[in-house]
Design a protein around this motif. Structure first.
Motif, PDB file in Angstrom:
ATOM      1  N   ILE A 170       7.041  11.384   9.974  1.00  0.00           N
ATOM      2  CA  ILE A 170       6.943  10.620   8.733  1.00  0.00           C
ATOM      3  C   ILE A 170       7.750   9.338   8.945  1.00  0.00           C
ATOM      4  CG2 ILE A 170       7.436  10.595   6.265  1.00  0.00           C
ATOM      5  CD1 ILE A 170       7.102  13.617   6.255  1.00  0.00           C
ATOM      6  N   LYS A 171       7.065   8.199   8.879  1.00  0.00           N
ATOM      7  CA  LYS A 171       7.691   6.913   9.206  1.00  0.00           C
ATOM      8  C   LYS A 171       7.345   5.864   8.158  1.00  0.00           C
ATOM      9  CE  LYS A 171       5.691   6.772  13.291  1.00  0.00           C
ATOM     10  NZ  LYS A 171       5.355   6.391  14.689  1.00  0.00           N
ATOM     11  N   ALA A 172       8.158   4.821   8.109  1.00  0.00           N
ATOM     12  CA  ALA A 172       7.915   3.708   7.192  1.00  0.00           C
ATOM     13  C   ALA A 172       6.564   3.083   7.503  1.00  0.00           C
ATOM     14  CB  ALA A 172       9.033   2.682   7.313  1.00  0.00           C
ATOM     15  N   ASP A 173       5.871   2.679   6.417  1.00  0.00           N
ATOM     16  CA  ASP A 173       4.503   2.197   6.644  1.00  0.00           C
ATOM     17  C   ASP A 173       4.121   1.037   5.720  1.00  0.00           C
ATOM     18  OD1 ASP A 173       1.894   2.687   8.027  1.00  0.00           O
ATOM     19  OD2 ASP A 173       1.235   3.053   5.958  1.00  0.00           O
ATOM     20  N   GLY A 174       5.079   0.411   5.051  1.00  0.00           N
ATOM     21  CA  GLY A 174       4.734  -0.706   4.182  1.00  0.00           C
ATOM     22  C   GLY A 174       5.558  -0.718   2.924  1.00  0.00           C
ATOM     23  N   LYS A 175       5.075  -1.461   1.928  1.00  0.00           N
ATOM     24  CA  LYS A 175       5.773  -1.581   0.653  1.00  0.00           C
ATOM     25  C   LYS A 175       4.782  -1.448  -0.504  1.00  0.00           C
ATOM     26  CE  LYS A 175       9.533  -4.514   2.364  1.00  0.00           C
ATOM     27  NZ  LYS A 175      10.268  -5.785   2.190  1.00  0.00           N
ATOM     28  N   VAL A 176       5.324  -1.108  -1.671  1.00  0.00           N
ATOM     29  CA  VAL A 176       4.504  -0.980  -2.860  1.00  0.00           C
ATOM     30  C   VAL A 176       5.305  -1.480  -4.060  1.00  0.00           C
ATOM     31  CG1 VAL A 176       5.256   1.396  -3.323  1.00  0.00           C
ATOM     32  CG2 VAL A 176       3.080   0.600  -4.217  1.00  0.00           C
ATOM     33  N   ALA A 200       5.885   5.364   3.018  1.00  0.00           N
ATOM     34  CA  ALA A 200       5.846   6.095   4.287  1.00  0.00           C
ATOM     35  C   ALA A 200       4.453   6.645   4.530  1.00  0.00           C
ATOM     36  CB  ALA A 200       6.865   7.219   4.263  1.00  0.00           C
ATOM     37  N   ALA A 201       4.191   7.030   5.751  1.00  0.00           N
ATOM     38  CA  ALA A 201       2.920   7.639   6.125  1.00  0.00           C
ATOM     39  C   ALA A 201       3.184   8.792   7.084  1.00  0.00           C
ATOM     40  CB  ALA A 201       1.995   6.610   6.772  1.00  0.00           C
ATOM     41  N   VAL A 202       2.241   9.723   7.127  1.00  0.00           N
ATOM     42  CA  VAL A 202       2.338  10.876   8.024  1.00  0.00           C
ATOM     43  C   VAL A 202       1.560  10.584   9.295  1.00  0.00           C
ATOM     44  CG1 VAL A 202       1.744  13.311   8.313  1.00  0.00           C
ATOM     45  CG2 VAL A 202       2.600  12.500   6.108  1.00  0.00           C
ATOM     46  N   TYR A 203       2.190  10.879  10.432  1.00  0.00           N
ATOM     47  CA  TYR A 203       1.543  10.717  11.733  1.00  0.00           C
ATOM     48  C   TYR A 203       1.453  12.084  12.398  1.00  0.00           C
ATOM     49  CZ  TYR A 203       2.133   5.677  11.250  1.00  0.00           C
ATOM     50  OH  TYR A 203       2.054   4.366  10.812  1.00  0.00           O
ATOM     51  N   GLU A 211      -4.866   9.929   4.148  1.00  0.00           N
ATOM     52  CA  GLU A 211      -4.726  10.902   3.055  1.00  0.00           C
ATOM     53  C   GLU A 211      -5.194  10.277   1.736  1.00  0.00           C
ATOM     54  OE1 GLU A 211      -1.233  13.807   3.719  1.00  0.00           O
ATOM     55  OE2 GLU A 211      -0.380  11.812   4.074  1.00  0.00           O
ATOM     56  N   ASP A 212      -6.489  10.312   1.511  1.00  0.00           N
ATOM     57  CA  ASP A 212      -7.039   9.726   0.283  1.00  0.00           C
ATOM     58  C   ASP A 212      -6.856  10.625  -0.936  1.00  0.00           C
ATOM     59  OD1 ASP A 212      -8.753  11.717   0.997  1.00  0.00           O
ATOM     60  OD2 ASP A 212     -10.562  10.468   1.060  1.00  0.00           O
ATOM     61  N   TYR A 213      -6.289  11.804  -0.734  1.00  0.00           N
ATOM     62  CA  TYR A 213      -6.074  12.736  -1.831  1.00  0.00           C
ATOM     63  C   TYR A 213      -4.705  12.562  -2.489  1.00  0.00           C
ATOM     64  CZ  TYR A 213      -4.358  14.851   2.495  1.00  0.00           C
ATOM     65  OH  TYR A 213      -3.773  15.046   3.730  1.00  0.00           O
ATOM     66  N   LEU A 214      -3.833  11.691  -1.965  1.00  0.00           N
ATOM     67  CA  LEU A 214      -2.499  11.521  -2.531  1.00  0.00           C
ATOM     68  C   LEU A 214      -2.569  10.914  -3.932  1.00  0.00           C
ATOM     69  CD1 LEU A 214      -0.343  10.192   0.453  1.00  0.00           C
ATOM     70  CD2 LEU A 214      -0.584  12.538  -0.386  1.00  0.00           C
ATOM     71  N   LYS A 215      -1.673  11.346  -4.790  1.00  0.00           N
ATOM     72  CA  LYS A 215      -1.638  10.815  -6.148  1.00  0.00           C
ATOM     73  C   LYS A 215      -1.222   9.345  -6.152  1.00  0.00           C
ATOM     74  CE  LYS A 215       0.246  11.551 -10.748  1.00  0.00           C
ATOM     75  NZ  LYS A 215       0.924  12.471 -11.679  1.00  0.00           N
ATOM     76  N   GLU A 216      -0.293   9.013  -5.279  1.00  0.00           N
ATOM     77  CA  GLU A 216       0.214   7.639  -5.181  1.00  0.00           C
ATOM     78  C   GLU A 216       0.872   7.479  -3.811  1.00  0.00           C
ATOM     79  OE1 GLU A 216       2.917   7.403  -8.419  1.00  0.00           O
ATOM     80  OE2 GLU A 216       4.414   8.707  -7.496  1.00  0.00           O
ATOM     81  N   PRO A 217       1.196   6.257  -3.397  1.00  0.00           N
ATOM     82  CA  PRO A 217       1.841   6.060  -2.099  1.00  0.00           C
ATOM     83  C   PRO A 217       3.133   6.869  -1.987  1.00  0.00           C
ATOM     84  CG  PRO A 217       1.109   3.966  -2.978  1.00  0.00           C
ATOM     85  CD  PRO A 217       0.922   4.972  -4.077  1.00  0.00           C
ATOM     86  N   MET A 218       3.353   7.447  -0.805  1.00  0.00           N
ATOM     87  CA  MET A 218       4.558   8.236  -0.572  1.00  0.00           C
ATOM     88  C   MET A 218       5.738   7.306  -0.293  1.00  0.00           C
ATOM     89  SD  MET A 218       5.236  11.254   2.262  1.00  0.00           S
ATOM     90  CE  MET A 218       4.463  10.301   3.563  1.00  0.00           C
ATOM     91  N   LEU A 219       6.816   7.496  -1.025  1.00  0.00           N
ATOM     92  CA  LEU A 219       7.995   6.660  -0.835  1.00  0.00           C
ATOM     93  C   LEU A 219       8.726   7.040   0.453  1.00  0.00           C
ATOM     94  CD1 LEU A 219       9.467   6.482  -4.451  1.00  0.00           C
ATOM     95  CD2 LEU A 219       8.222   4.690  -3.218  1.00  0.00           C
ATOM     96  N   TYR A 220       9.279   6.054   1.088  1.00  0.00           N
ATOM     97  CA  TYR A 220      10.006   6.269   2.339  1.00  0.00           C
ATOM     98  C   TYR A 220      11.439   6.703   2.030  1.00  0.00           C
ATOM     99  CZ  TYR A 220      12.286   5.165   6.785  1.00  0.00           C
ATOM    100  OH  TYR A 220      13.005   5.221   7.964  1.00  0.00           O
ATOM    101  N   THR A 221      11.826   7.842   2.589  1.00  0.00           N
ATOM    102  CA  THR A 221      13.186   8.361   2.395  1.00  0.00           C
ATOM    103  C   THR A 221      13.894   8.574   3.731  1.00  0.00           C
ATOM    104  OG1 THR A 221      12.326  10.624   2.322  1.00  0.00           O
ATOM    105  CG2 THR A 221      12.597   9.491   0.218  1.00  0.00           C
TER     106      THR A 221
END
Length: 276
Positions: A170-176, A200-203, A211-221
């Motif tokens: 799980i790595k950083a992948d952009g901003k929202v 963040a995004a899953v690799y 992952e088009d099923y996500l409710k919203e973008p996953m925050l990077y932690t």
């Protein structure tokens, strides 16, 4: 001559009187004697009626027993009926939705990436019903302080992300923009809706998982890495920012023998096929 005739007539009269008397007595005897054939016929009818009622009762009992057996077999060996207690799988499955999973899916096959699965996760205190946790139950419930004698099984429902041997990162992948997210604990509301947050995004094995099923973008932690052991699987929730899933468990992996069923169908409140 007259006397003889008189005697004869008297005799005849007497004989006739006796005959009539005998006939009368015979008739009375017939009236007094019960009709055995009629009684026997009535008894047979009553017996047949009783047997018919008994047979009908036995028939209904057989139907009920068969129905119970079929229900037990289906619930324990074919399907899994579950009510989702949290919103960790929104928007795919909402809180309080009722779903059906097929147990046979993993009896004759292996879980696949993207499957929504029901699995055994931990325990629930049989005393208070509030104490729960991962893995095996402790002797004493940390919530109520009482001895746990017969713990209930805690089931989770999540999406299959990692298969045996996979490397999950799980790595950083952009901003929202903050305005695109729901109200989450820890969001800096003072920064305004235009404030940007890292996502963040899953690799999986070095490739980004779409992952088009996500409710919203996953925050990077923070960066995370998981190596899935053999015969184990890695699960995450679709509502990634509100899901207590493999990223935070003490043991991040679920063994194959704990996976109960593949979720196929939501039957309440909005019937929908979930098998993609």
């Amino acid at each position: 001559m007259d006397n003889n005739e008189t005697n004869k007539k008297g005799l005849i009269v007497t004989v006739d009187d006796e005959a009539e008397s005998t006939l009368s007595e015979t008739k009375h005897d017939h009236k007094r004697k019960p009709d055995k054939s009629s009684d026997a016929s009535g008894d047979k009818k009553q017996e047949k009626k009783s047997n018919s009622v008994v047979k009908e009762i036995i028939s209904w009992i057989q139907v009920l027993v068969i129905a119970v057996v079929i229900a037990l077999v289906c619930n324990n060996f074919i399907i899994a009926n579950s009510t989702v207690p949290t919103g960790s799988m929104e928007d795919t499955i909402e809180q309080k939705d009722r779903v059906i999973g097929l147990r046979l899916s993993y009896l004759f096959g292996e879980p696949e990436r993207g499957d929504i699965a029901i699995f055994k996760f931990g325990w629930i205190c049989n005393r208070c019903g509030e104490g729960m946790g991962e893995g095996s139950a402790p002797e004493i419930c940390p919530n109520c302080g009482k001895e746990i004698t017969h713990p209930k099984t805690l089931y989770y429902l999540k999406r299959t992300i990692g298969l045996p041997g996979d490397v999950i990162e799980i790595k950083a992948d952009g901003k929202v923009a903050q305005s695109e997210l729901q109200e989450l604990p820890g969001l800096d509301t003072a920064a305004g809706d235009d404030a940007e947050l890292m996502t963040a995004a899953v690799y999986v094995n070095g490739e980004k998982l779409e992952e088009d099923y996500l409710k919203e973008p996953m925050l990077y932690t923070g960066d995370m890495k998981f190596e899935v052991p053999e015969d184990c699987y890695f699960f995450l929730g679709d509502n990634r920012n509100m899901s207590l899933d493999a990223r935070y468990w003490e043991n991040s992996y679920i063994s194959k023998d704990k996976i109960i069923a593949k979720v196929l169908f939501r039957y309440f409140p909005n019937p929908t096929w979930l098998d993609s």
